[in-house]
Design a protein around this motif. Sequence first.
Motif, PDB file in Angstrom:
ATOM      1  N   ARG A 168       0.831  -1.206   0.000  1.00  0.00           N
ATOM      2  CA  ARG A 168       0.000   0.000   0.000  1.00  0.00           C
ATOM      3  C   ARG A 168       0.864   1.254   0.000  1.00  0.00           C
ATOM      4  O   ARG A 168       0.584   2.219  -0.706  1.00  0.00           O
ATOM      5  CB  ARG A 168      -0.894   0.002   1.247  1.00  0.00           C
ATOM      6  CG  ARG A 168      -2.120  -0.849   1.148  1.00  0.00           C
ATOM      7  CD  ARG A 168      -3.147  -0.442   2.195  1.00  0.00           C
ATOM      8  NE  ARG A 168      -4.149  -1.474   2.348  1.00  0.00           N
ATOM      9  CZ  ARG A 168      -4.061  -2.477   3.202  1.00  0.00           C
ATOM     10  NH1 ARG A 168      -3.026  -2.582   3.986  1.00  0.00           N
ATOM     11  NH2 ARG A 168      -5.010  -3.372   3.269  1.00  0.00           N
ATOM     12  N   ASP A 216      -6.947  -3.543  -6.663  1.00  0.00           N
ATOM     13  CA  ASP A 216      -6.915  -2.259  -5.951  1.00  0.00           C
ATOM     14  C   ASP A 216      -8.229  -2.024  -5.204  1.00  0.00           C
ATOM     15  O   ASP A 216      -8.241  -1.556  -4.070  1.00  0.00           O
ATOM     16  CB  ASP A 216      -6.673  -1.103  -6.938  1.00  0.00           C
ATOM     17  CG  ASP A 216      -5.202  -0.976  -7.301  1.00  0.00           C
ATOM     18  OD1 ASP A 216      -4.361  -1.446  -6.512  1.00  0.00           O
ATOM     19  OD2 ASP A 216      -4.898  -0.430  -8.372  1.00  0.00           O
ATOM     20  N   GLU A 217      -9.316  -2.381  -5.861  1.00  0.00           N
ATOM     21  CA  GLU A 217     -10.632  -2.180  -5.245  1.00  0.00           C
ATOM     22  C   GLU A 217     -10.878  -3.174  -4.112  1.00  0.00           C
ATOM     23  O   GLU A 217     -11.426  -2.816  -3.073  1.00  0.00           O
ATOM     24  CB  GLU A 217     -11.718  -2.341  -6.318  1.00  0.00           C
ATOM     25  CG  GLU A 217     -13.105  -2.002  -5.829  1.00  0.00           C
ATOM     26  CD  GLU A 217     -14.140  -2.131  -6.925  1.00  0.00           C
ATOM     27  OE1 GLU A 217     -15.336  -2.122  -6.591  1.00  0.00           O
ATOM     28  OE2 GLU A 217     -13.755  -2.257  -8.105  1.00  0.00           O
ATOM     29  N   ASN A 221      -7.569  -0.643  -1.532  1.00  0.00           N
ATOM     30  CA  ASN A 221      -8.439   0.430  -1.035  1.00  0.00           C
ATOM     31  C   ASN A 221      -9.490  -0.065  -0.054  1.00  0.00           C
ATOM     32  O   ASN A 221     -10.326   0.717   0.403  1.00  0.00           O
ATOM     33  CB  ASN A 221      -9.134   1.119  -2.211  1.00  0.00           C
ATOM     34  CG  ASN A 221      -8.125   1.710  -3.187  1.00  0.00           C
ATOM     35  OD1 ASN A 221      -7.049   2.140  -2.784  1.00  0.00           O
ATOM     36  ND2 ASN A 221      -8.456   1.709  -4.481  1.00  0.00           N
TER      37      ASN A 221
END
Length: 261
Positions: A168, A216-217, A221
Motif C-alpha cells: 500500500r 486495488d478495489e 483500497n
Amino acid sequence: MAPKKGTSKNTKPAAAASKKPAPKVANPLFPKREKNFRIGGDIRAKKDLSRFVKWPKYVRIQRQRKILFQRLSIPPAVNQFNSTLEKNQAVELFKLLTKYTPETKEVKADRLAAAAEKGGDAGAPPTVLKFGLKHVTALIEEKKAKLVVIASDVNPIELVVWMPALCRKMGIPYCIVKSCARVGALVGQKTATCVALTKVNKEDENTLRTLCDNFDEAFTNNKLKWTREGKPVMGLKTQMRLKKRQEAIEAELAKRSKSSN
C-alpha cells in the motif's frame, strides 16, 4: 377382659416380611465364570478411545489455534488474510501466472546450448515470476514489481503480515490467494510465501491491467476490519461460570431492592 382399642396386632404383614426370597440355585450345566480383562484374558468390549489418544503435535496445534481464534478478536492486520481472492478472479490470475513460470535447469541448458550452436549471444533471459521473501521485498521497495501475490496460510503469519502494508505504501497492487502450496507450484517449489510479476508480454498487458484494477478495489483500497464486533465466544465451562456469577449478582440486587423497600 376385652382388648383395648388400638392394641390389636396384625400378624399377616409381619409374616409376609419374615419371608425372604429363596436364593437362586446355580445351574451346574452353566457354571458362572467371571471375566478377566487383564493381559492375555478376555477381549474388552469396543469403546471410543479417541479421548485417550495422544494426538500428533500438529493436530493439537491445529485444534488449539481454532479454539484460540474463537476466544480472541483478531486484529485487522492478521484478519485480512481470511478474505482471499474469489474463485473466478483466482482462475484468471493463475492462467496469467502460469505463462511466466521459471524455466527449469534442463530447459535453461537447452536454451543456452541452442544459442551456442547458432554462434550468437544467449540474449536476455525470459520474463518469469520472481519468488523468495527477500527478493520480492526488494522488488517492492524498488517499485519494480507490477503485481504481488501473497499466500494466506503462511505459518508463522508474521513472515508476511507486514507485506500488504508495504505494498500500500509503495502503491503496488497485491492480492491474497488461498494456498501457499498452489503459489509454490507456480515456481517449482513445494510452498512459497509470495511471488511477484515485474513485467509481462504485450499480449498480456490488458489482462494484467484489469486484474490490478480489481485488486486495488478489493484489497488495496479496502478498509481493514477486526474479526468480530461483539464479545468473543467462550468455552462451555466459562459460559456456565459466568452465568452463575450473573445469577448471583441479580439475586443480590433483588435482595437489596426488597430490603430498601
